[in-house]
Design a protein around this motif. Sequence first.
Motif, PDB file in Angstrom:
ATOM      1  N   ASP A   1      33.494  29.631  40.401  1.00 57.31           N
ATOM      2  CA  ASP A   1      33.485  30.896  39.720  1.00 57.31           C
ATOM      3  C   ASP A   1      34.926  31.148  38.903  1.00 57.31           C
ATOM      4  O   ASP A   1      34.759  31.838  37.566  1.00 57.31           O
ATOM      5  CB  ASP A   1      33.481  32.138  40.690  1.00 57.31           C
ATOM      6  CG  ASP A   1      32.009  31.933  41.333  1.00 57.31           C
ATOM      7  OD1 ASP A   1      30.972  31.986  40.610  1.00 57.31           O
ATOM      8  OD2 ASP A   1      31.953  31.961  42.330  1.00 57.31           O
ATOM      9  N   ARG A   2      35.933  30.745  39.224  1.00 55.64           N
ATOM     10  CA  ARG A   2      37.125  30.594  38.546  1.00 55.64           C
ATOM     11  C   ARG A   2      38.146  29.578  38.937  1.00 55.64           C
ATOM     12  O   ARG A   2      38.119  28.846  39.901  1.00 55.64           O
ATOM     13  CB  ARG A   2      38.095  31.988  39.053  1.00 55.64           C
ATOM     14  CG  ARG A   2      39.230  32.448  38.401  1.00 55.64           C
ATOM     15  CD  ARG A   2      40.052  33.620  39.199  1.00 55.64           C
ATOM     16  NE  ARG A   2      39.079  34.846  39.035  1.00 55.64           N
ATOM     17  CZ  ARG A   2      39.222  35.827  38.060  1.00 55.64           C
ATOM     18  NH1 ARG A   2      40.062  35.563  36.879  1.00 55.64           N
ATOM     19  NH2 ARG A   2      38.643  36.846  37.870  1.00 55.64           N
TER      20      ARG A   2
ATOM     21  N   ASP B   1      34.252  33.827  47.470  1.00 58.12           N
ATOM     22  CA  ASP B   1      35.811  34.405  47.864  1.00 58.12           C
ATOM     23  C   ASP B   1      36.631  33.161  48.531  1.00 58.12           C
ATOM     24  O   ASP B   1      37.384  33.611  49.268  1.00 58.12           O
ATOM     25  CB  ASP B   1      35.665  35.564  48.783  1.00 58.12           C
ATOM     26  CG  ASP B   1      34.879  35.147  50.037  1.00 58.12           C
ATOM     27  OD1 ASP B   1      34.365  34.020  50.363  1.00 58.12           O
ATOM     28  OD2 ASP B   1      34.758  35.942  51.077  1.00 58.12           O
TER      29      ASP B   1
ATOM     30  N   THR C   1      48.783  40.807  49.538  1.00 57.54           N
ATOM     31  CA  THR C   1      47.360  40.406  49.804  1.00 57.54           C
ATOM     32  C   THR C   1      46.714  41.056  51.177  1.00 57.54           C
ATOM     33  O   THR C   1      45.270  41.382  51.260  1.00 57.54           O
ATOM     34  CB  THR C   1      46.870  39.049  49.690  1.00 57.54           C
ATOM     35  OG1 THR C   1      47.298  38.321  50.732  1.00 57.54           O
ATOM     36  CG2 THR C   1      47.192  38.607  48.188  1.00 57.54           C
TER      37      THR C   1
ATOM     38  N   ASP D   1      34.154  50.185  48.741  1.00 56.86           N
ATOM     39  CA  ASP D   1      34.592  49.120  48.107  1.00 56.86           C
ATOM     40  C   ASP D   1      36.031  49.675  47.284  1.00 56.86           C
ATOM     41  O   ASP D   1      36.339  49.139  46.413  1.00 56.86           O
ATOM     42  CB  ASP D   1      33.883  48.569  47.174  1.00 56.86           C
ATOM     43  CG  ASP D   1      34.138  47.112  46.725  1.00 56.86           C
ATOM     44  OD1 ASP D   1      34.976  46.721  47.264  1.00 56.86           O
ATOM     45  OD2 ASP D   1      33.507  46.668  45.651  1.00 56.86           O
TER      46      ASP D   1
ATOM     47  N   ASP E   1      42.980  34.008  48.622  1.00 57.03           N
ATOM     48  CA  ASP E   1      44.035  35.129  48.548  1.00 57.03           C
ATOM     49  C   ASP E   1      45.076  34.236  47.974  1.00 57.03           C
ATOM     50  O   ASP E   1      45.695  33.319  48.455  1.00 57.03           O
ATOM     51  CB  ASP E   1      44.478  35.672  49.708  1.00 57.03           C
ATOM     52  CG  ASP E   1      43.254  36.297  50.393  1.00 57.03           C
ATOM     53  OD1 ASP E   1      42.134  36.419  49.876  1.00 57.03           O
ATOM     54  OD2 ASP E   1      43.377  37.082  51.704  1.00 57.03           O
TER      55      ASP E   1
ATOM     56  N   MET F   1      45.861  38.170  44.062  1.00 57.62           N
ATOM     57  CA  MET F   1      44.309  37.922  43.971  1.00 57.62           C
ATOM     58  C   MET F   1      43.694  37.964  45.537  1.00 57.62           C
ATOM     59  O   MET F   1      44.455  37.446  46.425  1.00 57.62           O
ATOM     60  CB  MET F   1      43.718  36.577  43.505  1.00 57.62           C
ATOM     61  CG  MET F   1      44.210  36.397  42.094  1.00 57.62           C
ATOM     62  SD  MET F   1      43.485  34.694  41.455  1.00 57.62           S
ATOM     63  CE  MET F   1      41.869  34.762  41.604  1.00 57.62           C
TER      64      MET F   1
ATOM     65  N   GLY G   1      39.386  35.731  45.674  1.00 57.74           N
ATOM     66  CA  GLY G   1      38.889  35.520  44.636  1.00 57.74           C
ATOM     67  C   GLY G   1      39.021  36.389  43.445  1.00 57.74           C
ATOM     68  O   GLY G   1      38.786  36.223  42.174  1.00 57.74           O
ATOM     69  N   ARG G   2      39.383  37.749  43.654  1.00 56.04           N
ATOM     70  CA  ARG G   2      39.148  38.750  42.777  1.00 56.04           C
ATOM     71  C   ARG G   2      40.776  39.297  42.504  1.00 56.04           C
ATOM     72  O   ARG G   2      41.352  39.566  43.309  1.00 56.04           O
ATOM     73  CB  ARG G   2      38.509  39.960  43.297  1.00 56.04           C
ATOM     74  CG  ARG G   2      38.195  41.115  42.535  1.00 56.04           C
ATOM     75  CD  ARG G   2      37.267  42.122  42.958  1.00 56.04           C
ATOM     76  NE  ARG G   2      37.555  42.811  44.202  1.00 56.04           N
ATOM     77  CZ  ARG G   2      36.813  43.680  44.859  1.00 56.04           C
ATOM     78  NH1 ARG G   2      35.804  43.979  44.434  1.00 56.04           N
ATOM     79  NH2 ARG G   2      37.433  44.237  45.990  1.00 56.04           N
TER      80      ARG G   2
ATOM     81  N   VAL H   1      43.243  41.969  41.900  1.00 52.61           N
ATOM     82  CA  VAL H   1      43.411  43.466  42.435  1.00 52.61           C
ATOM     83  C   VAL H   1      44.615  43.843  41.768  1.00 52.61           C
ATOM     84  O   VAL H   1      44.795  45.060  41.634  1.00 52.61           O
ATOM     85  CB  VAL H   1      43.484  43.294  44.200  1.00 52.61           C
ATOM     86  CG1 VAL H   1      42.050  42.965  44.396  1.00 52.61           C
ATOM     87  CG2 VAL H   1      44.555  42.606  44.493  1.00 52.61           C
TER      88      VAL H   1
ATOM     89  N   ASP I   1      47.245  42.855  38.122  1.00 55.61           N
ATOM     90  CA  ASP I   1      47.253  42.059  37.008  1.00 55.61           C
ATOM     91  C   ASP I   1      48.659  42.585  36.136  1.00 55.61           C
ATOM     92  O   ASP I   1      48.393  43.528  35.740  1.00 55.61           O
ATOM     93  CB  ASP I   1      46.289  41.981  35.800  1.00 55.61           C
ATOM     94  CG  ASP I   1      46.266  40.937  34.747  1.00 55.61           C
ATOM     95  OD1 ASP I   1      47.378  40.605  34.538  1.00 55.61           O
ATOM     96  OD2 ASP I   1      45.170  40.739  34.283  1.00 55.61           O
TER      97      ASP I   1
END
Length: 544
Positions: A7-8, A33, A224, A246, A501, A526, A529-530, A532, A534
């Motif tokens: 995914d990334r 994730d 994280t 969420d 993470d 991250m 995988g997201r 959070v 930037d």
Amino acid sequence: MADEPADRILKNGVIYTLDAARPVVTALAIRGDRVAATGSWEEIAPLAGARTVVLDLAGATAYPGFVDGHAHVGGLGRAMEILDLTGAASEADVAMLVRRSAAGTPAGDWILGRGWDQNRWPEKLFPTQASLTAAAPDHPVALTRVDGHAIWCNRRAMEIAGLGERAVPVDGGEILVDESGRPTGILVDRASDLIESKIPAARPEDIRRRLKRAMERCAAVGLTQVHDAGVGSAELAQYRALLQADQMPIRIWAMLEGDEAWLESQLAAGVSQDAAGRLVIRAVKMYADGALGSRGAWLLAPYTDRPDTSGLPVNPTETLERIARLCARYGFQACTHAIGDRANRTILDVYQRVLAGLPDGRERRFRVEHAQVLAMADIPRFHALGVIPSMQPTHCTSDMPWAVRRLGPERARYAYTWQTLIRTGVVIPTGSDFPVEAPDPLLGFYAAVTRMDKAGQPPGGWTPMERMTREQALRGMTEWSAFAAFQEKDKGVLANGKWADITVTDQDLMRVPESDILKTRVLLTMVGGRIVYDGRAPKEPENR
């Protein structure tokens, strides 16, 4: 599954994995994730598909996601909304800030603040209610000391709390008095409850807002996950609401507040974790003593600078043992605040009695939070019992200007003994104890490897033989914190199958000169995988 596209992908960076098989790589793939693979770009490139987001780190450095191993998320959120007194250089400075706040606050409303520290003032003495009463005579004022273990209040607040002309004894606390026996306006540890109980309780929406703001702040400094030390029923309800919506940008590993009446029913419900591992409930926070700065830390011998006291136990030993046995019965970790050497010995004795009756006692990973001042004879007991010392490097650098004055040189030698403990075989999860200290983990990393303040003092560090290596400091806020939370199977290193993470910085913390550590900037945070947080400026392009 191994052949499915990622995914990334992160590429073109220095990635410290802490995985013994591949400790440093230049690329990493994420699927869902979890980490899917680590290696060189040539090894990872085949995992790039049509929908894979490829992030060019452009030479930046990535690490397993940073963890704060002991902090107070709700406390940080509250501190962000009240008077910040951390920069106040004197009692008069605080009074000026209170006066300004009073000018814009309706008469009768509470004025709250946090962060004052008399040890940083020229006179080094506790303040009194007089200056606050003069600054805000029509408002009750309650100002929490930087360590959270004392309150400074004015006459109006004292009257609301029913404090008269004479102090009353308080189990686990102290009301400071002047030469004539009158309360001065300083209440230590349990005595602070006399004031706190009169301050209007936060509404659920206030608690939720504060938790969310504080977690966003944590993500912005590269965290994280936080081990939240002392979550009560009201905060737990709002964490669950945020999880459901969420709106939890980071992971929370919650220690339930040991004073809560509902504790045993919560323990009986068992360890709790959502499927994504965002909110874990598997520990209990207790208090053995207070703090060194307010002379509430419980010592084996009197304070060097106040020989009439050795500090105080916040809870009876019987209470600590009862709760530790409940933790053992229901499979929870006992995590006990202990700063003074007597408090540490007492809780080690309690743990020894509780764990001795368990076939897997060493595997329970009971913790001592802070483990700040230790008698030399007690240092090996941590490893012998399987007890984890959870420690905060910036406490050392904040306290070092006055710690010898409190303890004397002999006891101070066994304060903040990171390297001595590590050599016995224990791991040390590190944290900040925010809002006592700032939440920035880079401050903790710098303190751990230098034992110097931001100005580089003292040269070479205070008791430099106790400094951590950079690898130890990194493990303290990653791998060792994961172990301290029973999460080593899921996090702490960047390896296949672990949670993705990741914290990314613009400089390499393992190589930059010590003086440049505090100039380092967090670029990305991250969780699973997201992204959070930037902090890239300008933003690096994400190639597809």
